[in-house]
Structure formats: structure tokens, C-alpha cells
Design an enzyme around this catalytic site. Sequence first.
Site, mmCIF file in Angstrom:
data_model
loop_
_atom_site.group_PDB
_atom_site.id
_atom_site.type_symbol
_atom_site.label_atom_id
_atom_site.label_comp_id
_atom_site.label_asym_id
_atom_site.label_seq_id
_atom_site.Cartn_x
_atom_site.Cartn_y
_atom_site.Cartn_z
ATOM 1 N N HIS A 23 -9.630 32.144 21.403
ATOM 2 C CA HIS A 23 -9.147 30.766 21.436
ATOM 3 C C HIS A 23 -10.268 29.768 21.209
ATOM 4 C CE1 HIS A 23 -10.607 28.888 25.236
ATOM 5 N NE2 HIS A 23 -10.704 30.129 25.677
ATOM 6 N N CYS A 24 -9.880 28.600 20.694
ATOM 7 C CA CYS A 24 -10.744 27.418 20.667
ATOM 8 C C CYS A 24 -9.928 26.304 21.308
ATOM 9 C CB CYS A 24 -11.228 27.100 19.253
ATOM 10 S SG CYS A 24 -9.933 26.985 18.006
ATOM 11 N N SER A 25 -10.124 25.074 20.924
ATOM 12 C CA SER A 25 -9.368 23.998 21.575
ATOM 13 C C SER A 25 -7.893 24.028 21.187
ATOM 14 C CB SER A 25 -9.979 22.640 21.220
ATOM 15 O OG SER A 25 -11.273 22.528 21.762
ATOM 16 N N ALA A 56 -6.891 26.500 23.989
ATOM 17 C CA ALA A 56 -7.525 26.493 25.311
ATOM 18 C C ALA A 56 -6.478 26.339 26.411
ATOM 19 C CB ALA A 56 -8.546 25.361 25.376
#
Length: 221
Positions: free
Chosen positions: A153-155, A80
Site C-alpha cells: 500500500h501507499c496513500s 493506507a
Amino acid sequence: MCISVGSAKARSDSPELQRCFFQLSNLGMDPVILLGGFSAFQTLYPFLCTPRMILVELERQMLTIYPSEILEGALYQGSAKQASDYKIIKNLHISHVVNATANCPDAFPNTLSYLRLRLTDDGQQDLVEALPLASRFINAALRAEPAGRVLVHCSMGRSRSSALTLAFLMQHQHWSLLHALRWLKERRACTAPNVNFLRQLLTYEEQLFGRRLTSLDDIRR
């Protein structure tokens, strides 16, 4: 841009380079052999190059860390934080973003196309709708005229984003889950979809190919 050190091309082109590769690897380093050498790499990725010699840890920490390039000039996977860094977005020419976080807002909604999938990284999250949605979104972006570039994306860029990237590679590259996972891990070492996601990807593989090609034991080794 990279070539496998164990390939016939690598051995025939430069056995000395291959020996150097293994010597550096034995010292705990992680070298990469580049097709065309540094000049070719610099032409494609000038923003990753610097004339300065990075000697101390503090200098290394100040470097911008870019998302992993999964398909050259097309598909990227990251965190992120990277997805909210406009310098990264601009340098990689990202046009489309798959945001798989539960809470992180889309960073540039006025300039980029987003697919927002509010996913949690746990044993209860159902991906039955998210996997085909992400695959269609990525495929449409890459096949557009002109072709887009996609950041998933993720975290942290480890579990949720990996599951979505794997689903795309399986569906549109026609790869088994095992092959897709090996490919992804070679390009993003921190890849680690949780066990719940792996089981759902196995089911997705069976849906795509009509039979199970990979076992859970294969991908948890």
C-alpha cells in the site's frame, strides 16, 4: 475467481451469459463473470457478501471497500486507510505489509511483518533500492511455510504501491513490464504509477531480462 468474457471457455459455457455481459457493459456497468457463480464466490469471500439489496448511494458509501486482489489468495494492493482497518486485515488473512508511504505509520507492528519504504510520489524519488527490496520481501512471504499474504500500500494505492507490485510481477512471474501492467490494471483500475516510476521500471525490466521488452509509448497509451 473471474473468467475473461472473451475466452473460449466463457463462450462455450454460456453464450447467454456473455450476451448479458456485453449488454450490461453497454449500459455503463462493470460486470464480472465468476467461475462457479455466486455460491463459489460467497464461499471464498463471505465478508464481501450481504443478503441486503443495496439500492441507494448512502448505503453504497457505507460498504467496506477492500484492497484489490492481484494474485488470488496471495498478493493485494490498496490504500493506507485499508491497511489500517483491522477488519480488512483479518478477513483477508494478511500477514505481511509493504508500507510505501512517507508518513503513514505501520498500523499493526505487533501482529504483522512490515517492510517500510519511505517513498514520495514525485519525479525525484529513486526506486533503485526499493524495487528489489519489495520484490524479495513479497516473495519470501509468499514462499514461507505456511504461506503468507501480502498487502502492498501507499496513500491511495495508485502510484508507489503499483510500482512495487509491478516490480514483483516482473521479477517473480517473469513478465514484461507491459504484461505486468496490463494484468495489474485489470485487477486494479486506478493503477497509475507516475512517469518517473515508469522509466525506472523500464530500466528494471532491462536489468531483469537483459534487454528492453517494453517501450514507454507502450505503457502510456
